[in-house]
Design a protein around this motif. Structure first.
Motif, PDB file in Angstrom:
ATOM      1  N   SER A   1       0.813  -1.223   0.000  1.00  0.00           N
ATOM      2  CA  SER A   1       0.000   0.000   0.000  1.00  0.00           C
ATOM      3  C   SER A   1       0.847   1.273   0.000  1.00  0.00           C
ATOM      4  O   SER A   1       0.600   2.189  -0.807  1.00  0.00           O
ATOM      5  CB  SER A   1      -0.956  -0.008   1.189  1.00  0.00           C
TER       6      SER A   1
ATOM      7  N   LEU B   1       2.612   1.728  -3.398  1.00  0.00           N
ATOM      8  CA  LEU B   1       1.698   2.073  -4.483  1.00  0.00           C
ATOM      9  C   LEU B   1       1.180   3.503  -4.335  1.00  0.00           C
ATOM     10  O   LEU B   1       0.918   4.184  -5.342  1.00  0.00           O
ATOM     11  CB  LEU B   1       0.535   1.079  -4.526  1.00  0.00           C
ATOM     12  N   LEU B   2       1.034   3.975  -3.107  1.00  0.00           N
ATOM     13  CA  LEU B   2       0.640   5.368  -2.897  1.00  0.00           C
ATOM     14  C   LEU B   2       1.709   6.316  -3.442  1.00  0.00           C
ATOM     15  O   LEU B   2       1.383   7.357  -4.026  1.00  0.00           O
ATOM     16  CB  LEU B   2       0.403   5.640  -1.407  1.00  0.00           C
TER      17      LEU B   2
ATOM     18  N   GLN C   1       1.280   6.315  -7.175  1.00  0.00           N
ATOM     19  CA  GLN C   1       0.137   7.153  -7.564  1.00  0.00           C
ATOM     20  C   GLN C   1       0.498   8.629  -7.489  1.00  0.00           C
ATOM     21  O   GLN C   1       0.182   9.429  -8.378  1.00  0.00           O
ATOM     22  CB  GLN C   1      -1.062   6.866  -6.664  1.00  0.00           C
TER      23      GLN C   1
ATOM     24  N   VAL D   1       3.561   2.562 -14.176  1.00  0.00           N
ATOM     25  CA  VAL D   1       4.192   2.059 -12.961  1.00  0.00           C
ATOM     26  C   VAL D   1       4.869   0.740 -13.321  1.00  0.00           C
ATOM     27  O   VAL D   1       4.202  -0.255 -13.620  1.00  0.00           O
ATOM     28  CB  VAL D   1       3.169   1.846 -11.831  1.00  0.00           C
TER      29      VAL D   1
ATOM     30  N   ALA E   1      -2.739  -3.041  -6.603  1.00  0.00           N
ATOM     31  CA  ALA E   1      -2.892  -1.881  -7.487  1.00  0.00           C
ATOM     32  C   ALA E   1      -4.323  -1.764  -7.965  1.00  0.00           C
ATOM     33  O   ALA E   1      -4.884  -0.661  -8.073  1.00  0.00           O
ATOM     34  CB  ALA E   1      -1.940  -2.011  -8.675  1.00  0.00           C
TER      35      ALA E   1
ATOM     36  N   PHE F   1      -6.416  -0.385  -5.144  1.00  0.00           N
ATOM     37  CA  PHE F   1      -6.181   1.036  -4.956  1.00  0.00           C
ATOM     38  C   PHE F   1      -6.750   1.880  -6.102  1.00  0.00           C
ATOM     39  O   PHE F   1      -6.754   3.104  -6.039  1.00  0.00           O
ATOM     40  CB  PHE F   1      -4.683   1.318  -4.836  1.00  0.00           C
TER      41      PHE F   1
ATOM     42  N   LEU G   1      -5.462   2.073  -9.055  1.00  0.00           N
ATOM     43  CA  LEU G   1      -4.342   2.701  -9.750  1.00  0.00           C
ATOM     44  C   LEU G   1      -4.575   2.743 -11.256  1.00  0.00           C
ATOM     45  O   LEU G   1      -4.416   3.794 -11.889  1.00  0.00           O
ATOM     46  CB  LEU G   1      -3.057   1.956  -9.397  1.00  0.00           C
ATOM     47  N   THR G   2      -4.957   1.618 -11.838  1.00  0.00           N
ATOM     48  CA  THR G   2      -5.176   1.597 -13.285  1.00  0.00           C
ATOM     49  C   THR G   2      -6.460   2.331 -13.669  1.00  0.00           C
ATOM     50  O   THR G   2      -6.531   2.957 -14.729  1.00  0.00           O
ATOM     51  CB  THR G   2      -5.218   0.157 -13.807  1.00  0.00           C
TER      52      THR G   2
ATOM     53  N   GLY H   1      -7.407   4.937 -12.382  1.00  0.00           N
ATOM     54  CA  GLY H   1      -7.077   6.357 -12.350  1.00  0.00           C
ATOM     55  C   GLY H   1      -6.266   6.811 -13.541  1.00  0.00           C
ATOM     56  O   GLY H   1      -5.873   7.978 -13.619  1.00  0.00           O
TER      57      GLY H   1
ATOM     58  N   GLN I   1      -3.316   5.296 -14.720  1.00  0.00           N
ATOM     59  CA  GLN I   1      -1.952   4.792 -14.806  1.00  0.00           C
ATOM     60  C   GLN I   1      -1.959   3.367 -15.364  1.00  0.00           C
ATOM     61  O   GLN I   1      -2.925   2.623 -15.196  1.00  0.00           O
ATOM     62  CB  GLN I   1      -1.283   4.821 -13.428  1.00  0.00           C
TER      63      GLN I   1
END
Length: 420
Positions: free
Chosen positions: A227, A230-231, A234, A241, A257, A260, A262-263, A265, A267
């Protein structure tokens, strides 16, 4: 009819003193006919092949029991003997600890009768075992580890790097990703030799293609909680990433990920070492569209499919490039012993270098003076769920990268054995 079938494996969760005293014991051979006369050129009447693997840790799924099974398949397919001598496989779990890898390798070579080590899972343990092999003048081959320094600063006259390395992965995957618009990167990197090499090589490719690297974070091996890392990824705002890790570390990072967002969002994840077992475990929904590089895929052609089907019947899953590479390595080594007429290191290494690698794994492969076995690599895109026709139908071939383009050129080598 095969005269000797191998049936021996040492695995381990056992203390190192037990490995030292027992790693070469308990090797059973089932003989179906009287053994033929053994050549006097076989050192102790037996050809023993050692495998230092991760049998229970983060790389157990991508090396471990599957690599041991591939080694046994190769010995059986070769006929169980070479120059009249039985061939044995010895396996130990190094627990991802370089000191255990080094101590076991030394014990195998000194008193265990091991003639060659034909894989060491993970880069830090491989580098430790490589030092011992060089000192003892024994053949050592690598399929599981990826650190490019194995054929650079740590190269030796007795070592061969077979399946892949960080340069080939980074060169193929990073180039394709940057060309597709992923021109800013942040790396989540396993904090040991392999991860560091992978980040360095991928960063160089990104920058050479006109991209930028916005930062990186080092993550301890076998981390469960990604976590905080990965923050940071981000927060960097990077388009890509890059996951410079492997095995359970990679699958944990990809799963978290997704959690969270991540993708979602915007990325994109780039798995710089993703095995087919990782994709199968995570599922196409989580991995679809990912670009990745491998040195082997079970569904490339009739030969790869035929061998992989036999492997699947034994192991219950399709092989990855490291496991298929172990089979190829064992066959090549045994052919070299037969050609050399001895298991003595010098003549065997010369025969390995002189003989092209031409099998289902590598067509026209060759071993260079730095120890790199050069062969084609393959850039794949992970299929969408609706495109897959079965549980292991996971990749679409995007490009075949010729070996001389995939791997580091000798002109850039840092290996002292390379004449420039």
């Amino acid at each position: 009819m095969r005269t000797t079938l191998l049936a021996a494996t040492l695995v381990a969760a056992m203390p190192i003193n037990a490995l030292q005293s027992m790693a070469w014991q308990g090797v059973a051979r089932a003989q179906t006919a009287p053994a033929p006369k053994v050549s006097q050129q076989i050192s102790d009447g037996v050809v023993r092949l050692g495998f230092l693997l991760d049998m229970s840790g983060p790389y157990a799924d991508v090396t471990g029991p599957g690599s041991a099974a591939a080694a046994r398949m190769a010995v059986e397919d070769f006929g169980g003997t070479v120059l009249g001598a039985p061939v044995e496989v010895v396996v130990a779990d190094h627990q991802n600890k370089p000191d255990i890898a080094a101590t076991t390798a030394r014990a195998w070579f000194d008193t265990g009768g091991v003639d060659a080590i034909l894989d060491v899972a993970a880069s830090a343990t491989a580098l430790a075992a490589a030092d011992i092999a060089r000192a003892k003048n024994k053949v050592i081959v690598f399929n599981g580890p990826g650190a490019v320094r194995l054929t650079n600063e740590a190269c030796s006259p007795v070592s061969v790097h077979w399946a892949y390395d960080t340069y080939a992965l980074a060169n193929s995957t990073a180039q394709a990703t940057v060309k597709a618009g992923g021109d800013s990167w942040f790396f989540v990197t396993a904090d040991y030799a392999f991860g560091q090499d992978l980040e360095r090589d991928a960063s160089a490719v990104v920058k050479a293609q006109g991209g930028t690297v916005r930062g990186s974070v080092r993550v301890p091996l076998n981390t469960a909680d990604f976590s905080s890392f990965l923050l940071q990824a981000q927060g960097s705002g990077a388009k890509v990433v890059g996951l410079a890790n492997a095995g359970a570390d990679t699958t944990n990072a990809i799963k978290q990920a997704a959690e969270f967002g991540l993708t979602q969002g915007g990325q994109k994840l780039a798995g710089l070492l993703v095995y087919i077992s990782d994709v199968h475990s995570l599922g196409l929904k989580a991995t679809q569209g990912m670009l990745l590089t491998e040195g082997f895929y079970w569904d490339l052609d009739d030969e790869t499919r035929a061998w992989s089907k036999r492997y699947f019947e034994r192991v219950g899953k399709m092989p990855n490039m490291s496991q298929a590479g172990v089979y190829s390595t064992v066959m090549h080594y045994l052919k070299a012993v037969r050609k050399a007429g001895t298991d003595e290191t010098g003549p065997v290494m010369q025969a390995m270098r002189d003989t092209p690698v031409d099998d289902f794994y590598a067509r026209g492969g060759r071993i260079r003076e730095d120890g790199r076995m050069v062969h084609d690599m393959y850039l794949f895109e992970v299929k969408k769920p609706e495109e897959s026709k079965g549980p292991w139908d996971l990749y679409r071939l995007v490009a075949t990268v010729p070996g001389d383009k995939a791997f580091q050129p000798l002109s850039a080598s840092r290996c002292p054995l390379v004449k420039k």
